[in-house]
Scaffold this active site. Structure first.
Site, PDB file in Angstrom:
ATOM      1  N   ALA A  15     -76.812  -4.939   8.693  1.00 48.23           N
ATOM      2  CA  ALA A  15     -76.675  -3.705   9.496  1.00 48.23           C
ATOM      3  C   ALA A  15     -77.926  -3.376  10.296  1.00 48.23           C
ATOM      4  O   ALA A  15     -78.229  -2.207  10.532  1.00 48.23           O
ATOM      5  CB  ALA A  15     -76.297  -2.535   8.597  1.00 48.23           C
ATOM      6  N   ARG A  17     -78.296  -4.467  13.411  1.00 52.32           N
ATOM      7  CA  ARG A  17     -77.868  -4.374  14.826  1.00 52.32           C
ATOM      8  C   ARG A  17     -76.338  -4.463  14.888  1.00 52.32           C
ATOM      9  O   ARG A  17     -75.669  -4.638  13.860  1.00 52.32           O
ATOM     10  CB  ARG A  17     -78.495  -5.502  15.651  1.00 52.32           C
ATOM     11  CG  ARG A  17     -77.921  -6.858  15.304  1.00 52.32           C
ATOM     12  CD  ARG A  17     -78.489  -7.941  16.192  1.00 52.32           C
ATOM     13  NE  ARG A  17     -77.734  -9.177  15.993  1.00 52.32           N
ATOM     14  CZ  ARG A  17     -78.205 -10.382  16.280  1.00 52.32           C
ATOM     15  NH1 ARG A  17     -79.424 -10.515  16.755  1.00 52.32           N
ATOM     16  NH2 ARG A  17     -77.445 -11.445  16.094  1.00 52.32           N
ATOM     17  N   ASN A  63     -80.723 -13.818   2.511  1.00 51.01           N
ATOM     18  CA  ASN A  63     -79.638 -14.632   3.048  1.00 51.01           C
ATOM     19  C   ASN A  63     -78.425 -14.442   2.137  1.00 51.01           C
ATOM     20  O   ASN A  63     -78.453 -14.856   0.981  1.00 51.01           O
ATOM     21  CB  ASN A  63     -80.088 -16.093   3.074  1.00 51.01           C
ATOM     22  CG  ASN A  63     -78.971 -17.034   3.486  1.00 51.01           C
ATOM     23  OD1 ASN A  63     -77.872 -16.597   3.826  1.00 51.01           O
ATOM     24  ND2 ASN A  63     -79.266 -18.324   3.451  1.00 51.01           N
ATOM     25  N   SER A 142     -61.728 -10.702  11.103  1.00 51.57           N
ATOM     26  CA  SER A 142     -61.605 -10.830  12.558  1.00 51.57           C
ATOM     27  C   SER A 142     -60.143 -11.122  12.882  1.00 51.57           C
ATOM     28  O   SER A 142     -59.449 -11.739  12.065  1.00 51.57           O
ATOM     29  CB  SER A 142     -62.461 -12.003  13.059  1.00 51.57           C
ATOM     30  OG  SER A 142     -62.104 -12.333  14.386  1.00 51.57           O
ATOM     31  N   TYR A 155     -65.016 -20.569  11.733  1.00 49.86           N
ATOM     32  CA  TYR A 155     -65.083 -19.094  11.747  1.00 49.86           C
ATOM     33  C   TYR A 155     -63.732 -18.489  11.360  1.00 49.86           C
ATOM     34  O   TYR A 155     -63.665 -17.580  10.531  1.00 49.86           O
ATOM     35  CB  TYR A 155     -65.503 -18.652  13.150  1.00 49.86           C
ATOM     36  CG  TYR A 155     -65.702 -17.167  13.323  1.00 49.86           C
ATOM     37  CD1 TYR A 155     -66.867 -16.540  12.887  1.00 49.86           C
ATOM     38  CD2 TYR A 155     -64.735 -16.389  13.951  1.00 49.86           C
ATOM     39  CE1 TYR A 155     -67.052 -15.171  13.070  1.00 49.86           C
ATOM     40  CE2 TYR A 155     -64.914 -15.033  14.139  1.00 49.86           C
ATOM     41  CZ  TYR A 155     -66.075 -14.425  13.698  1.00 49.86           C
ATOM     42  OH  TYR A 155     -66.256 -13.077  13.876  1.00 49.86           O
ATOM     43  N   ALA A 157     -61.332 -19.849   9.681  1.00 48.16           N
ATOM     44  CA  ALA A 157     -61.047 -20.129   8.261  1.00 48.16           C
ATOM     45  C   ALA A 157     -61.830 -19.167   7.368  1.00 48.16           C
ATOM     46  O   ALA A 157     -61.297 -18.633   6.384  1.00 48.16           O
ATOM     47  CB  ALA A 157     -61.409 -21.577   7.920  1.00 48.16           C
ATOM     48  N   LYS A 159     -62.822 -16.152   8.133  1.00 47.22           N
ATOM     49  CA  LYS A 159     -62.299 -14.789   8.290  1.00 47.22           C
ATOM     50  C   LYS A 159     -60.917 -14.645   7.647  1.00 47.22           C
ATOM     51  O   LYS A 159     -60.561 -13.579   7.153  1.00 47.22           O
ATOM     52  CB  LYS A 159     -62.260 -14.410   9.779  1.00 47.22           C
ATOM     53  CG  LYS A 159     -63.653 -14.339  10.424  1.00 47.22           C
ATOM     54  CD  LYS A 159     -64.527 -13.290   9.758  1.00 47.22           C
ATOM     55  CE  LYS A 159     -65.856 -13.077  10.445  1.00 47.22           C
ATOM     56  NZ  LYS A 159     -66.691 -12.061   9.784  1.00 47.22           N
ATOM     57  N   ILE A 188     -65.440  -7.086  20.619  1.00 48.50           N
ATOM     58  CA  ILE A 188     -66.263  -5.880  20.514  1.00 48.50           C
ATOM     59  C   ILE A 188     -67.565  -6.130  21.277  1.00 48.50           C
ATOM     60  O   ILE A 188     -68.176  -7.197  21.133  1.00 48.50           O
ATOM     61  CB  ILE A 188     -66.565  -5.575  19.018  1.00 48.50           C
ATOM     62  CG1 ILE A 188     -65.267  -5.445  18.199  1.00 48.50           C
ATOM     63  CG2 ILE A 188     -67.447  -4.331  18.881  1.00 48.50           C
ATOM     64  CD1 ILE A 188     -64.325  -4.333  18.631  1.00 48.50           C
TER      65      ILE A 188
HETATM   66  N1  LIG Z   1     -68.556  -8.805  18.040  1.00 45.03           N
HETATM   67  C1  LIG Z   1     -67.275  -9.128  17.926  1.00 45.03           C
HETATM   68  O1  LIG Z   1     -66.552  -9.225  18.930  1.00 45.03           O
HETATM   69  C2  LIG Z   1     -66.671  -9.394  16.567  1.00 45.03           C
HETATM   70  C3  LIG Z   1     -65.295  -9.603  16.477  1.00 45.03           C
HETATM   71  C4  LIG Z   1     -64.711  -9.814  15.236  1.00 45.03           C
HETATM   72  C5  LIG Z   1     -65.490  -9.821  14.098  1.00 45.03           C
HETATM   73  N2  LIG Z   1     -66.836  -9.627  14.189  1.00 45.03           N
HETATM   74  C6  LIG Z   1     -67.610  -9.660  12.945  1.00 45.03           C
HETATM   75  O2  LIG Z   1     -68.362  -8.481  12.814  1.00 45.03           O
HETATM   76  C7  LIG Z   1     -69.550  -8.738  12.044  1.00 45.03           C
HETATM   77  C8  LIG Z   1     -70.767  -8.239  12.817  1.00 45.03           C
HETATM   78  O3  LIG Z   1     -70.832  -8.943  14.041  1.00 45.03           O
HETATM   79  P1  LIG Z   1     -71.750  -8.501  15.293  1.00 45.03           P
HETATM   80  O4  LIG Z   1     -70.956  -8.758  16.507  1.00 45.03           O
HETATM   81  O5  LIG Z   1     -72.345  -7.167  15.065  1.00 45.03           O
HETATM   82  O6  LIG Z   1     -72.845  -9.679  15.232  1.00 45.03           O
HETATM   83  P2  LIG Z   1     -74.436  -9.671  15.187  1.00 45.03           P
HETATM   84  O7  LIG Z   1     -74.853 -11.089  15.309  1.00 45.03           O
HETATM   85  O8  LIG Z   1     -74.970  -8.681  16.159  1.00 45.03           O
HETATM   86  O9  LIG Z   1     -74.723  -9.138  13.708  1.00 45.03           O
HETATM   87  C9  LIG Z   1     -74.584  -9.943  12.600  1.00 45.03           C
HETATM   88  C10 LIG Z   1     -75.603  -9.484  11.584  1.00 45.03           C
HETATM   89  O10 LIG Z   1     -75.484 -10.324  10.431  1.00 45.03           O
HETATM   90  C11 LIG Z   1     -76.776 -10.655   9.995  1.00 45.03           C
HETATM   91  N3  LIG Z   1     -76.734 -11.953   9.322  1.00 45.03           N
HETATM   92  C12 LIG Z   1     -76.386 -13.152   9.884  1.00 45.03           C
HETATM   93  N4  LIG Z   1     -76.498 -14.120   8.953  1.00 45.03           N
HETATM   94  C13 LIG Z   1     -76.907 -13.533   7.808  1.00 45.03           C
HETATM   95  C14 LIG Z   1     -77.220 -14.006   6.506  1.00 45.03           C
HETATM   96  N5  LIG Z   1     -77.128 -15.311   6.217  1.00 45.03           N
HETATM   97  N6  LIG Z   1     -77.629 -13.118   5.565  1.00 45.03           N
HETATM   98  C15 LIG Z   1     -77.755 -11.792   5.867  1.00 45.03           C
HETATM   99  N7  LIG Z   1     -77.478 -11.282   7.092  1.00 45.03           N
HETATM  100  C16 LIG Z   1     -77.069 -12.139   8.038  1.00 45.03           C
HETATM  101  C17 LIG Z   1     -77.653 -10.696  11.226  1.00 45.03           C
HETATM  102  O11 LIG Z   1     -78.993 -10.417  10.902  1.00 45.03           O
HETATM  103  C18 LIG Z   1     -77.033  -9.589  12.082  1.00 45.03           C
HETATM  104  O12 LIG Z   1     -77.690  -8.372  11.804  1.00 45.03           O
HETATM  105  C19 LIG Z   1     -69.570 -10.239  11.809  1.00 45.03           C
HETATM  106  O13 LIG Z   1     -69.035 -10.528  10.527  1.00 45.03           O
HETATM  107  C20 LIG Z   1     -68.638 -10.772  12.882  1.00 45.03           C
HETATM  108  O14 LIG Z   1     -68.058 -12.004  12.518  1.00 45.03           O
HETATM  109  C21 LIG Z   1     -67.453  -9.426  15.399  1.00 45.03           C
END
Ligand SMILES: NC(=O)c1ccc[n+]([C@@H]2O[C@H](COP(=O)([O-])OP(=O)(O)OC[C@H]3O[C@@H](n4cnc5c(N)ncnc54)[C@H](O)[C@@H]3O)[C@@H](O)[C@H]2O)c1
Length: 245
Positions: A15, A17, A63, A142, A155, A157, A159, A188
């Protein structure tokens, strides 16, 4: 009327970003304290924003794919905050390629973060929820986990796997008053979609019946709906502008 989240502790992975930060901000607006396991991104600006809202907020470099490290961090969060009332498994990555070119490493790393990461966090907080006789878990899936998407075998799989995990945890923990649900976002606007050209964005909008790309707050509202509702479990809400009807 105060939200039931007031004074509660919510763990939101990743969380710092994007969607995760919007979830943390909406929870903080409702008076919840926030703990954030994260990697890669400097957590300072997110923590500053959350603390300015008058709640406790801490970040833990972790992680989520690492079973032992997540155990250590979950124990530390419980020690720092007293107990955990809710968990949002938001951390996620992509490594897109058509299956013809996708390597074993591409597949394994996405499953490890997106699916095993949620398992790790849920497993290590289950005793805490059972002790508290309640809690709420939300997994960020997703729409591509429901409909598939060319170039995202790993991805989609991961989700889709999260939906099975959600429904099983909902069944296993319901007798302890713990709910488990999933939110399945479509497109998004985050740093990822900002990088697309206007032509690419127009092509995406054509696939969305409502005609526009959602924002992180649209997802956060669905997450908070689950966190505040004690009588919904094992459910999946799509937040996708109708992309997958
Ligand atoms: N943006 C979209 O359109 C969209 C659509 C469907 C689902 N999602 C899902 O929403 C969630 C957030 O996506 P977002 O768009 O804000 O992406 P983002 O890349 O901005 O944020 C992902 C966050 O996950 C953290 N992260 C990544 N790998 C990690 C790890 N190994 N351990 C701990 N933290 C880790 C990162 O530091 C980052 O803060 C994700 O699960 C993504 O798959 C996003």
């Amino acid at each position: 009327m105060d939200s039931i989240l007031k004074g509660k502790t919510v763990v939101v992975t990743g969380a710092v970003r994007g969607i995760g930060l919007a979830i943390a901000e909406l929870c903080a607006q409702k008076g919840a304290n926030i703990a954030i396991p994260y990697v890669f991104v400097d957590p300072a600006p997110a923590l500053e924003k959350l603390r300015a809202m008058g709640v406790k907020a801490e970040a833990y470099e972790c992680n989520v794919a690492d079973f032992n490290k997540t155990k250590e961090v979950c124990d530390k969060i419980i020690a720092d905050f007293g107990a955990v009332d809710a968990l949002v498994n938001n951390a996620g990555i992509t490594a897109d390629k058509l299956i013809l070119r996708m390597t074993e490493e591409d597949f394994d790393k996405v499953i490890a973060v997106n699916l095993k990461g949620a398992f790790n966090m849920t497993k290590h907080l289950t005793q805490n929820f059972m002790r508290n006789r309640g809690g709420a878990i939300v997994n960020i899936s997703s729409v591509v986990g429901l409909m598939g998407n060319a170039g995202q075998a790993n991805y989609s799989a991961s989700k889709a796997g999260l939906i099975g995990l959600t429904k099983t945890v909902a069944r296993e923990l319901s007798s302890r008053g713990v709910t488990c649900n999933a939110v399945a976002p479509g497109f998004i606007a985050t740093a990822m979609t900002d990088a697309l050209t206007p032509e690419q964005q127009d092509a995406i909008k054509k696939q969305i019946p409502l005609g526009f790309i959602g924002n992180p707050d649209d997802v956060a509202k669905a997450v908070v709906f689950f966190l505040e509702n004690r009588y919904v479990t094992g459910e999946v809400i799509k937040v996708d502008g109708g992309m997958y009807i």
